[in-house]
Design a protein around this motif. Structure first.
Motif, PDB file in Angstrom:
ATOM      1  N   GLY A 145      -1.542   7.355   6.316  1.00 14.67           N
ATOM      2  CA  GLY A 145      -0.379   7.589   5.851  1.00 14.67           C
ATOM      3  C   GLY A 145      -0.092   6.380   4.705  1.00 14.67           C
ATOM      4  O   GLY A 145      -1.247   6.240   4.218  1.00 14.67           O
ATOM      5  N   PRO A 146       0.918   6.366   4.303  1.00 13.54           N
ATOM      6  CA  PRO A 146       1.306   5.642   3.123  1.00 13.54           C
ATOM      7  C   PRO A 146       0.833   3.895   2.971  1.00 13.54           C
ATOM      8  O   PRO A 146       0.918   3.674   4.644  1.00 13.54           O
ATOM      9  N   PRO A 147       0.393   3.525   2.755  1.00 17.38           N
ATOM     10  CA  PRO A 147       0.635   2.135   2.205  1.00 17.38           C
ATOM     11  C   PRO A 147       1.492   1.006   2.763  1.00 17.38           C
ATOM     12  O   PRO A 147       2.572   1.648   2.201  1.00 17.38           O
ATOM     13  N   TYR A 176       5.162   6.679   0.315  1.00 15.82           N
ATOM     14  CA  TYR A 176       5.742   5.386   0.081  1.00 15.82           C
ATOM     15  C   TYR A 176       6.151   4.660   0.911  1.00 15.82           C
ATOM     16  O   TYR A 176       6.206   3.724   0.409  1.00 15.82           O
ATOM     17  N   GLY A 177       6.329   4.838   1.620  1.00 13.65           N
ATOM     18  CA  GLY A 177       7.701   4.221   2.824  1.00 13.65           C
ATOM     19  C   GLY A 177       8.777   4.472   2.891  1.00 13.65           C
ATOM     20  O   GLY A 177       9.015   5.061   1.652  1.00 13.65           O
ATOM     21  N   MET A 178       9.074   3.711   3.894  1.00 10.71           N
ATOM     22  CA  MET A 178      11.084   3.551   3.509  1.00 10.71           C
ATOM     23  C   MET A 178      11.428   2.931   3.291  1.00 10.71           C
ATOM     24  O   MET A 178      11.095   1.102   3.546  1.00 10.71           O
ATOM     25  N   THR A 179      12.569   2.018   2.983  1.00  9.51           N
ATOM     26  CA  THR A 179      13.491   1.368   2.320  1.00  9.51           C
ATOM     27  C   THR A 179      14.893   1.321   2.859  1.00  9.51           C
ATOM     28  O   THR A 179      15.728   2.580   2.996  1.00  9.51           O
ATOM     29  N   THR A 180      15.115  -0.058   2.507  1.00  8.79           N
ATOM     30  CA  THR A 180      17.019  -0.104   2.684  1.00  8.79           C
ATOM     31  C   THR A 180      18.235   1.669   1.996  1.00  8.79           C
ATOM     32  O   THR A 180      18.497   2.188   2.182  1.00  8.79           O
ATOM     33  N   LEU A 181      17.572   1.352   0.757  1.00  5.44           N
ATOM     34  CA  LEU A 181      18.500   2.336  -0.467  1.00  5.44           C
ATOM     35  C   LEU A 181      17.813   3.468   0.034  1.00  5.44           C
ATOM     36  O   LEU A 181      18.655   4.479  -0.719  1.00  5.44           O
ATOM     37  N   SER A 212      -2.498  -3.177   2.900  1.00  2.77           N
ATOM     38  CA  SER A 212      -1.773  -2.315   4.548  1.00  2.77           C
ATOM     39  C   SER A 212      -3.423  -2.596   5.342  1.00  2.77           C
ATOM     40  O   SER A 212      -4.225  -2.949   4.966  1.00  2.77           O
ATOM     41  N   LEU A 213      -2.513  -2.182   6.592  1.00  2.00           N
ATOM     42  CA  LEU A 213      -3.174  -2.407   7.891  1.00  2.00           C
ATOM     43  C   LEU A 213      -4.777  -0.828   7.732  1.00  2.00           C
ATOM     44  O   LEU A 213      -5.670  -0.494   8.591  1.00  2.00           O
ATOM     45  N   THR A 214      -4.492  -0.168   6.395  1.00  2.89           N
ATOM     46  CA  THR A 214      -4.820   1.213   6.845  1.00  2.89           C
ATOM     47  C   THR A 214      -6.755   0.761   5.504  1.00  2.89           C
ATOM     48  O   THR A 214      -6.799   1.713   5.508  1.00  2.89           O
ATOM     49  N   GLY A 215      -6.142  -0.066   4.743  1.00  3.94           N
ATOM     50  CA  GLY A 215      -7.103  -0.802   3.258  1.00  3.94           C
ATOM     51  C   GLY A 215      -6.682   0.054   2.643  1.00  3.94           C
ATOM     52  O   GLY A 215      -7.236   0.203   1.429  1.00  3.94           O
ATOM     53  N   ALA A 216      -5.010   0.654   2.184  1.00  3.09           N
ATOM     54  CA  ALA A 216      -4.823   1.523   1.125  1.00  3.09           C
ATOM     55  C   ALA A 216      -4.315   0.212  -0.064  1.00  3.09           C
ATOM     56  O   ALA A 216      -3.682  -0.956   0.873  1.00  3.09           O
TER      57      ALA A 216
END
Length: 522
Positions: A409-411, A334-339, A515-519
């Motif tokens: 990759g993740p959206p 799901y991607g990186m976040t600050t938390l 998304s750049l990937t289309g997701a």
């Protein structure tokens, strides 16, 4: 009262007044806190060193002052609450350490809290002492009374006659009408700011003696009363090790080896559900070792117990490592976040604490050593987090993964990048430069322009200017050229997508692709 009557207090009063004036000029501008805050912190530190030479002579205080100077420079680069808090702690240590050496972090945490609480009334307390000193020197009081009597009549009479002439002469009235007095709300806010600066600066220049005299008492109950016997400890540790072995075996089988999970359980669910609960388990295990197996206790003297504790601590470290891997797997999905970045840093601290607990037990270290070692580890992590922009790090991670993995990759959550604002501008510009889809490129350009406009507004005021934003602006200008955005008469969504004119039609449409990937955006 040290310093009264010999000019010591006078110098500190002048220094405090200078800090108040500087703080009023730098801080009092709503929403425009920039590099000038770091300059104010450096001035604060300089005033402390100049007015209290003992800070420079004491080795520990010099180290704290150097740390405070480092945090002040970070405030110049990019102000933040964490950095400001660390600066306040470092400069407080620099002010207090000449009076008492550093023993253990818990005791000094209590002293710093007491320093902050007692410092709130320090200016009024010292003002009362000054008044009592002047009471003993009656001739000074008489001189002050005579001076007040001398200037009172001219000031009051002059103000009265000016008011009468202003009413009688339009030229004088027009001259006074051009004078704009600050509003009541401005006066109140500036008074509060001056009081806050005084309450912070004065205790640094004149720390209360009670701050460093106070000894922090340990807990009032006897730990020996909860000391289990060697047989109980041995049986407990055998049970604990067996239970932890089951959990660690499952993590090794599914997390570390990549084996397929049973049906109805996804890797994202498995990775996310236990990431934080397992950290609580490790903390409870560490607390158990601290209370039941402290050096010198009956249990710690048993060789069997010591071996079982060593195995259990190793299992706890593996448990924390599995929690970190769970978080990284969730990031992959799901991607990186600050938390999530902060959670990884917290897990590293927990693992370090467990290792230090085991080392203390094996080597017979004191409680003060364990406290100070953990405090040092926490201070290093916090200092690193104050220097690094976690938002920029999370955005860079997501952008790098999106460019490297594409559709696999993740959206990419463009709304989150928009939320990060200036912190994500470099990553957004990098994505914009590599985007091949015109619609996606337009969305990224919108996000980048929004962040650039926000930075430009802040950088146009000297109070809001920061070195980090200046570097970001220069870097983005080298990466992308100015573009013409597509018309958006009805505005844009948080992901940069152009809004449709009909809300009912928009509500029935499928989710916008972010998304750049289309997701699809989650």
């Amino acid at each position: 009262m040290t310093g009264f009557g010999r000019g010591g207090v006078g110098r500190k009063l002048i220094a405090s007044a200078a800090l108040i004036a500087l703080g009023e000029a730098i801080v009092f501008e709503e929403g425009m806190i920039g590099a000038a805050l770091g300059g104010f912190a450096l001035a604060w530190l300089a005033v402390l060193v100049v007015t209290r030479p003992a800070v420079f002579r004491d080795r520990a205080a010099r180290i704290a002052a150097l740390a405070a100077g480092g945090f002040a420079l970070v405030l110049v680069d990019d102000p933040g609450f964490l950095t400001l808090l660390l600066f306040a702690i470092a400069v407080s240590l620099a002010a207090l350490l000449p009076r008492r050496r550093f023993d253990d972090a818990i005791a000094w945490a209590g002293r710093l809290v007491w320093h902050g609480v007692s410092g709130l009334g320090a200016p009024l307390r010292d003002l009362g002492k000054i008044g009592r000193v002047r009471e003993r020197r009656r001739y000074q009081g008489l001189r002050l009374t005579g001076m007040i009597s001398l200037v009172a009549l001219p000031i009051v009479g002059g103000a009265l006659f000016l008011t009468l002439f202003a009413n009688a002469n339009p030229l004088i009235a027009n001259a006074f009408s051009g004078v704009t007095l600050p509003g009541l709300d401005t006066v109140v806010l500036r008074t509060i700011l001056a009081a806050v600066i005084t309450a912070g600066a004065w205790p640094m220049l004149r720390p209360a003696a009670s701050t460093t005299r106070q000894r922090q008492e340990r807990a009032g109950f006897d730990l020996d009363a909860v000391q289990p016997g060697p047989a109980t400890l041995t049986l407990s540790l055998v049970v604990f090790n067996a239970i932890f072995a089951v959990q660690n075996a499952l993590d090794i089988a599914f997390l570390w080896s990549g084996a397929p999970l049973p049906s109805r359980v996804t890797m994202a669910e498995y990775a996310h559900q236990g990431a934080y609960g397992l950290i609580v388990t490790a903390l409870l295990a560490g607390a158990f070792v601290l209370v039941a197996l402290r050096p010198g206790s009956v249990g710690a003297a048993s060789a069997t117990v010591r071996r079982l504790v060593t195995v259990w601590i190793a299992q706890n470290v593996l448990l924390v490592a599995s929690s970190a891997l769970r978080t990284l797997d969730y990031v992959d999905a799901y991607g990186m976040t600050t938390l999530r970045l902060a959670a990884l840093a917290w897990m590293a601290l927990v693992a370090t604490g467990l290792v230090l607990i085991g080392w203390r037990l094996l080597r017979g270290r004191s409680a003060a050593w364990l406290i100070n070692a953990n405090a040092l580890a926490a201070a290093l992590v916090l200092a690193l987090c104050s220097v690094v922009d976690l938002g920029a790090a999370a955005a860079a991670w997501n952008a790098r993964v999106a460019l490297a993995m594409g559709r696999k990759g993740p959206p990419l959550d463009l709304c989150y990048l928009h939320e990060l604002g200036p912190s994500a501008i470099v990553s957004v510009a990098e994505l914009e430069r590599h985007a091949s889809d015109p619609a996606i490129r337009d969305r990224l350009a919108f996000l980048r322009v929004e962040a650039q406009d926000e930075i430009a507004i802040r950088q146009s005021y000297w109070r809001g200017w920061t070195w980090r934003n200046a570097r970001r602006t220069a870097q983005v200008e080298m990466m992308v050229r100015p573009v013409r955005l597509r018309p958006a008469p009805y505005g844009r969504e948080c992901n940069g997508a152009i809004r449709r004119p009909n809300p009912l039609t928009t509500a029935s449409m499928p989710p916008q692709n972010s998304s750049l990937t289309g997701a699809a955006q989650r």
